[in-house]
Design a protein around this motif. Sequence first.
Motif, mmCIF file in Angstrom:
data_model
loop_
_atom_site.group_PDB
_atom_site.id
_atom_site.type_symbol
_atom_site.label_atom_id
_atom_site.label_comp_id
_atom_site.label_asym_id
_atom_site.label_seq_id
_atom_site.Cartn_x
_atom_site.Cartn_y
_atom_site.Cartn_z
ATOM 1 N N LEU A 141 -4.875 1.060 -3.547
ATOM 2 C CA LEU A 141 -5.336 -0.332 -3.651
ATOM 3 C C LEU A 141 -6.781 -0.324 -4.122
ATOM 4 O O LEU A 141 -7.535 0.590 -3.785
ATOM 5 N N TYR A 169 0.371 -5.424 4.618
ATOM 6 C CA TYR A 169 0.696 -6.561 5.496
ATOM 7 C C TYR A 169 1.230 -7.796 4.773
ATOM 8 O O TYR A 169 1.351 -8.865 5.343
ATOM 9 N N ILE A 170 1.537 -7.666 3.492
ATOM 10 C CA ILE A 170 2.061 -8.833 2.776
ATOM 11 C C ILE A 170 3.559 -8.967 3.092
ATOM 12 O O ILE A 170 4.314 -8.011 2.910
ATOM 13 N N LEU A 197 1.031 -2.554 -0.035
ATOM 14 C CA LEU A 197 1.000 -4.012 0.149
ATOM 15 C C LEU A 197 2.150 -4.525 1.009
ATOM 16 O O LEU A 197 1.997 -5.474 1.780
ATOM 17 N N GLU A 240 -6.977 -4.311 9.911
ATOM 18 C CA GLU A 240 -7.101 -5.455 8.986
ATOM 19 C C GLU A 240 -5.794 -6.231 8.965
ATOM 20 O O GLU A 240 -4.712 -5.652 9.005
HETATM 21 N N1 GLN Z 1 -5.807 -7.761 0.909
HETATM 22 C C1 GLN Z 1 -4.765 -7.341 0.039
HETATM 23 C C2 GLN Z 1 -4.320 -8.520 -0.810
HETATM 24 O O1 GLN Z 1 -4.552 -9.641 -0.459
HETATM 25 C C3 GLN Z 1 -3.583 -6.784 0.805
HETATM 26 C C4 GLN Z 1 -3.937 -5.544 1.492
HETATM 27 C C5 GLN Z 1 -2.874 -5.057 2.422
HETATM 28 O O2 GLN Z 1 -1.673 -5.385 2.384
HETATM 29 N N2 GLN Z 1 -3.316 -4.247 3.278
HETATM 30 O O3 GLN Z 1 -3.763 -8.347 -1.845
#
Ligand code: GLN
Length: 309
Positions: free
Chosen positions: A107, A207-208, A229, A259
Motif C-alpha cells: 500500500l 479493513y475495507i 485492503l 488502524e
Molecule cells: N486507508 C486505506 C484506504 O482508504 C485502506 C487501508 C487498509 O485497508 N488498511 O484506501
Amino acid sequence: MRQTPGKDGLVSTEQTWTIGRLLEWTTNYLRQKGSESPRLDTEVLLAHALGCKRIDLYARHGEEAPEPGRQRFRELVRQRIEGCPVAYLVGRKEFFSLDFTISRSVLIPRPDTECLVIECLRLAKEKTEPKILDVGTGSGCIAVAVAKHLKTARVTAVDISPEALAVAASNADRHGVGERIRFIQGDLFASLPPGERYDFILGNPPYIPREEIAKLADGVRNYEPHLALDGGVNGFAVFERLIAEASTHLNPDGYLLIEIGSPQEVPARERISRHEGYELEKTIRDGSGHPRVLIARWQGNGTSSRAKA
Ligand code: GLN
C-alpha cells in the motif's frame, strides 16, 4: 520563428519546451483529466523524469528540458492519465518525514497512519527497551518510523507477502535501522516464536468491506494490492483475528494500536470490548479529524480487577 532571450539568457521560442512551459502545460492537462492535485503531480513527475529535486525545477524554469527526460516525462504522464498513482510511478512516498521506497506489492503509506506512530512513540516513553511488533508491515513505514525514533526499541515486522517484506527490509536498511528490525514472513502471528510477547502490537490490517472495494477510487482499486485492503465481507475479518490472537502475544500492560476505517469506529470498539482483558482508550483521530486508531491496553484475562467478568 520568434526568438526571445529568456531572463537567464537562454533562447526561448514559442516551440521550445522549457521546464516552466512543461509545468504549466501539463498542470492544465492533468487538471482537465481530473487530477485533484495537478500541479503537485506534474512537479513530482517532472523532477523524477529529469532526475532532479522538485525545488530545482524553479531554478531551471527557463531551461529547455533535455529530450530523454521529456520522453520519460511523457510516458509518466500517460500512465498518470490512465490512473496510476504518482507514488507508484516514482516508486517512493514520504511518511513521517522519511522517504520510503514502494512498489505495487505494498500500500502507499498514508498520512492518516502517522497518528498511529505518534501514539506509539508517546506510550513507549514509559518503557526502557520496548519490544514492538508491526503486523502486516507492507512498506515497513510504521516499523521503520518507530525504530528510527525509539533507539532502544526491538522491532519485529511481519507480513504475509514476501514481496512486501523485501520492500520493508530495503526501507529499514535505507534508514539505518535494518539491524534493529527482524522481518518474518507469515500470516499474522503464525510464524512468530510461540509465547513471544511484546509491549506494543501495531497494525494497519486490511479493513475495507469486500463489496466496497469496487467503489474505491480508481487509483486505489486498480493499483493497490487487494491483499492489503480486503477486510472480508464486513471489513473485520483480519481485525477480529488480530485482536483475538494479539492477546497471547502482549505483555501485561502492553498496548494494541490498530488502524481502522473511520466509519468503523463504533463497531470496532464494540468488538474489542467483547474480548475480556482489553481496556480501550480514547479513539485517536487522524490529521483530517477522522477516527483512525484504536488503542487497547492488555490487562490479561481475569488477572486484573478491571478485566471483565
Ligand atoms: N486507508 C486505506 C484506504 O482508504 C485502506 C487501508 C487498509 O485497508 N488498511 O484506501
